[in-house]
Design a protein around this motif. Structure first.
Motif, PDB file in Angstrom:
ATOM      1  N   SER A 220       0.857  -1.182   0.000  1.00 62.39           N
ATOM      2  CA  SER A 220       0.000   0.000   0.000  1.00 62.39           C
ATOM      3  C   SER A 220       0.891   1.228   0.000  1.00 62.39           C
ATOM      4  N   ASP A 221       0.289   2.405  -0.125  1.00 64.60           N
ATOM      5  CA  ASP A 221       1.075   3.634  -0.089  1.00 64.60           C
ATOM      6  C   ASP A 221       1.832   3.765   1.228  1.00 64.60           C
ATOM      7  N   SER A 222       1.261   3.210   2.313  1.00 62.71           N
ATOM      8  CA  SER A 222       1.867   3.365   3.632  1.00 62.71           C
ATOM      9  C   SER A 222       3.007   2.387   3.892  1.00 62.71           C
ATOM     10  N   ASN A 223       2.923   1.180   3.317  1.00 60.24           N
ATOM     11  CA  ASN A 223       3.966   0.190   3.637  1.00 60.24           C
ATOM     12  C   ASN A 223       4.912  -0.095   2.483  1.00 60.24           C
ATOM     13  N   ARG A 224       4.637   0.459   1.294  1.00 58.54           N
ATOM     14  CA  ARG A 224       5.403   0.095   0.092  1.00 58.54           C
ATOM     15  C   ARG A 224       6.910   0.356   0.248  1.00 58.54           C
ATOM     16  N   GLU A 225       7.250   1.541   0.738  1.00 54.33           N
ATOM     17  CA  GLU A 225       8.665   1.891   0.846  1.00 54.33           C
ATOM     18  C   GLU A 225       9.407   0.961   1.804  1.00 54.33           C
ATOM     19  N   ALA A 226       8.809   0.715   2.980  1.00 52.73           N
ATOM     20  CA  ALA A 226       9.464  -0.127   3.979  1.00 52.73           C
ATOM     21  C   ALA A 226       9.587  -1.574   3.507  1.00 52.73           C
ATOM     22  N   ILE A 227       8.510  -2.109   2.926  1.00 49.31           N
ATOM     23  CA  ILE A 227       8.543  -3.500   2.483  1.00 49.31           C
ATOM     24  C   ILE A 227       9.479  -3.674   1.294  1.00 49.31           C
ATOM     25  N   THR A 228       9.453  -2.728   0.354  1.00 50.28           N
ATOM     26  CA  THR A 228      10.359  -2.808  -0.798  1.00 50.28           C
ATOM     27  C   THR A 228      11.815  -2.792  -0.345  1.00 50.28           C
ATOM     28  N   LYS A 229      12.120  -1.953   0.624  1.00 47.71           N
ATOM     29  CA  LYS A 229      13.482  -1.901   1.177  1.00 47.71           C
ATOM     30  C   LYS A 229      13.858  -3.240   1.815  1.00 47.71           C
ATOM     31  N   ASN A 230      12.906  -3.830   2.543  1.00 44.66           N
ATOM     32  CA  ASN A 230      13.137  -5.120   3.185  1.00 44.66           C
ATOM     33  C   ASN A 230      13.335  -6.222   2.150  1.00 44.66           C
ATOM     34  N   LEU A 231      12.538  -6.193   1.093  1.00 40.14           N
ATOM     35  CA  LEU A 231      12.670  -7.188   0.028  1.00 40.14           C
ATOM     36  C   LEU A 231      14.035  -7.092  -0.648  1.00 40.14           C
ATOM     37  N   ASN A 232      14.451  -5.883  -0.965  1.00 40.33           N
ATOM     38  CA  ASN A 232      15.745  -5.694  -1.630  1.00 40.33           C
ATOM     39  C   ASN A 232      16.897  -6.155  -0.745  1.00 40.33           C
ATOM     40  N   ALA A 233      16.787  -5.871   0.560  1.00 42.25           N
ATOM     41  CA  ALA A 233      17.847  -6.260   1.492  1.00 42.25           C
ATOM     42  C   ALA A 233      17.980  -7.778   1.587  1.00 42.25           C
ATOM     43  N   ASN A 234      16.884  -8.499   1.307  1.00 42.90           N
ATOM     44  CA  ASN A 234      16.890  -9.959   1.396  1.00 42.90           C
ATOM     45  C   ASN A 234      16.928 -10.635   0.026  1.00 42.90           C
ATOM     46  N   ASN A 235      17.238  -9.842  -1.017  1.00 42.07           N
ATOM     47  CA  ASN A 235      17.351 -10.384  -2.376  1.00 42.07           C
ATOM     48  C   ASN A 235      16.056 -11.049  -2.844  1.00 42.07           C
ATOM     49  N   LEU A 236      14.929 -10.390  -2.538  1.00 38.33           N
ATOM     50  CA  LEU A 236      13.614 -10.891  -2.926  1.00 38.33           C
ATOM     51  C   LEU A 236      12.952  -9.922  -3.899  1.00 38.33           C
ATOM     52  N   GLU A 237      11.989 -10.420  -4.649  1.00 37.24           N
ATOM     53  CA  GLU A 237      11.247  -9.547  -5.550  1.00 37.24           C
ATOM     54  C   GLU A 237       9.744  -9.788  -5.431  1.00 37.24           C
ATOM     55  N   PHE A 238       8.980  -8.731  -5.671  1.00 36.24           N
ATOM     56  CA  PHE A 238       7.518  -8.752  -5.566  1.00 36.24           C
ATOM     57  C   PHE A 238       6.918  -8.894  -6.952  1.00 36.24           C
ATOM     58  N   HIS A 239       5.939  -9.796  -7.080  1.00 38.53           N
ATOM     59  CA  HIS A 239       5.258 -10.028  -8.360  1.00 38.53           C
ATOM     60  C   HIS A 239       3.783  -9.645  -8.222  1.00 38.53           C
ATOM     61  N   HIS A 240       3.326  -8.769  -9.071  1.00 40.39           N
ATOM     62  CA  HIS A 240       1.951  -8.255  -8.999  1.00 40.39           C
ATOM     63  C   HIS A 240       0.930  -9.335  -9.366  1.00 40.39           C
ATOM     64  N   LEU A 241      -0.179  -9.372  -8.610  1.00 43.41           N
ATOM     65  CA  LEU A 241      -1.302 -10.238  -8.934  1.00 43.41           C
ATOM     66  C   LEU A 241      -2.551  -9.428  -9.272  1.00 43.41           C
ATOM     67  N   THR A 242      -2.964  -8.551  -8.364  1.00 43.76           N
ATOM     68  CA  THR A 242      -4.176  -7.768  -8.590  1.00 43.76           C
ATOM     69  C   THR A 242      -4.210  -6.588  -7.630  1.00 43.76           C
TER      70      THR A 242
END
Length: 309
Positions: free
Chosen positions: A145-167
């Motif tokens: 969401s707009d509120s958690n996107r920055e924090a979660i994206t940073k966490n994903l990058n730090a752990n070498n993970l990627e997010f895949h859109h569904l809906t």
């Protein structure tokens, strides 16, 4: 300290109680308690604080468990890599979504004849990310969401993970059918102010809304519960409410027949209630057939449930 003791410690931390952990680990509670005491004596500090409601990880215990999870994951990967009797496995970590559970049941039925070890874990977003990062799970289900996107994206990058859109879906207010606001076509945060906000995941509030909105509408005064059943009971008996991200799926057809979903719409305020559902995997990782089948099952369930992208 033995690997078995580490396995017991991780099992207790995940279960939250000695009784539940002993059932999942197939070990007697006295043996489990004795093993934990021996481990804590060897380390020289308490990993768990015992309470009448279960166990709580101590501050130093949390640090130990994080390192122990990495060590045990490495051990499991080593055994899997070199075992002559390697057995296939499939694990999913997800937020508390009925559609994710339903899709997992489909996959178990479809692939059970292939001798898989299956695991499904429901956790907060941070736990979902950690499981996939440590390779405890093949993939994870969460939303941005707009509120958690920055924090979660940073966490994903730090752990070498990627997010895949569904809906994408909008936020909904979840009420009992006899709630005074249950007949309205849409609701605003201002209309909800007189009522109790109920949640079993306080982190989820910050994922839905900014700090400004949380403070303005007193969402930081939520009644926090330990499980889904208690949450539903308080929503019913206290005329309470909670928020869902719109991905509701089969729950409305099952145990929640007495509850309703109402769109959260604040036309006069600049508050975004759109959420992006997706799944996370390791970067540059080719998904195997069972993982692809699971994602296909999710897409099919969401489409059957009437969701549009």
């Amino acid at each position: 300290m033995t690997l078995q003791q580490i396995r017991y410690i991780l099992g207790v931390a995940e279960a939250g109680s000695l009784n539940k952990a002993s059932e999942k680990l197939f070990v007697s509670q006295p043996s489990l308690t004795s093993s934990l005491h021996d481990a804590e004596w060897e380390l020289g500090f308490e990993i768990f604080h015992r309470t009448p409601r279960g166990v709580k990880v101590t501050e130093r215990g949390e640090s130990f468990i994080r390192d122990a999870e990495k060590l045990y994951a490495s051990y499991e990967n080593l055994i899997k890599k070199y075992s002559s009797k390697e057995k296939q496995s499939f694990s999913v970590s997800a937020l508390y979504y009925a559609f994710a559970r339903t899709a997992f049941v489909e996959i178990v039925k479809q692939f059970s004849k292939n001798s898989y070890d299956f695991a499904f874990r429901e956790k907060k977003a941070s736990g979902v990310i950690e499981d996939v990062a440590l390779e405890k799970s093949d993939l994870g289900i969460l939303y941005l969401s707009d509120s958690n996107r920055e924090a979660i994206t940073k966490n994903l990058n730090a752990n070498n993970l990627e997010f895949h859109h569904l809906t994408e879906c909008n936020a909904f207010v979840y009420l009992h059918e006899h709630h005074p606001l249950a007949k309205k076509e849409s609701l605003s945060l201002a209309e909800l102010e007189p009522y109790h906000f109920i949640t079993f995941d306080t982190d989820d509030v910050k994922s839905f809304f900014s700090d400004e909105v949380i403070n303005r509408f007193k969402l930081d005064k939520a009644i926090t519960v330990a499980d889904r059943a208690t949450e539903l009971n308080l929503i019913k008996t206290l005329n309470g409410y909670t928020f869902l991200s719109g991905i509701f799926g089969e729950e409305s057809k099952d145990t929640d027949d007495d509850f309703v979903l109402i769109p959260l719409q604040n036309h006069d305020e600049k508050i975004n209630h759109t959420f992006e559902l997706g799944y996370i995997t390791k970067k540059i990782t080719r998904m195997d057939n069972i993982s692809l089948s699971y994602i296909d099952a999710i897409r099919r369930i969401l489409h059957i449930a009437g969701f549009t992208c």
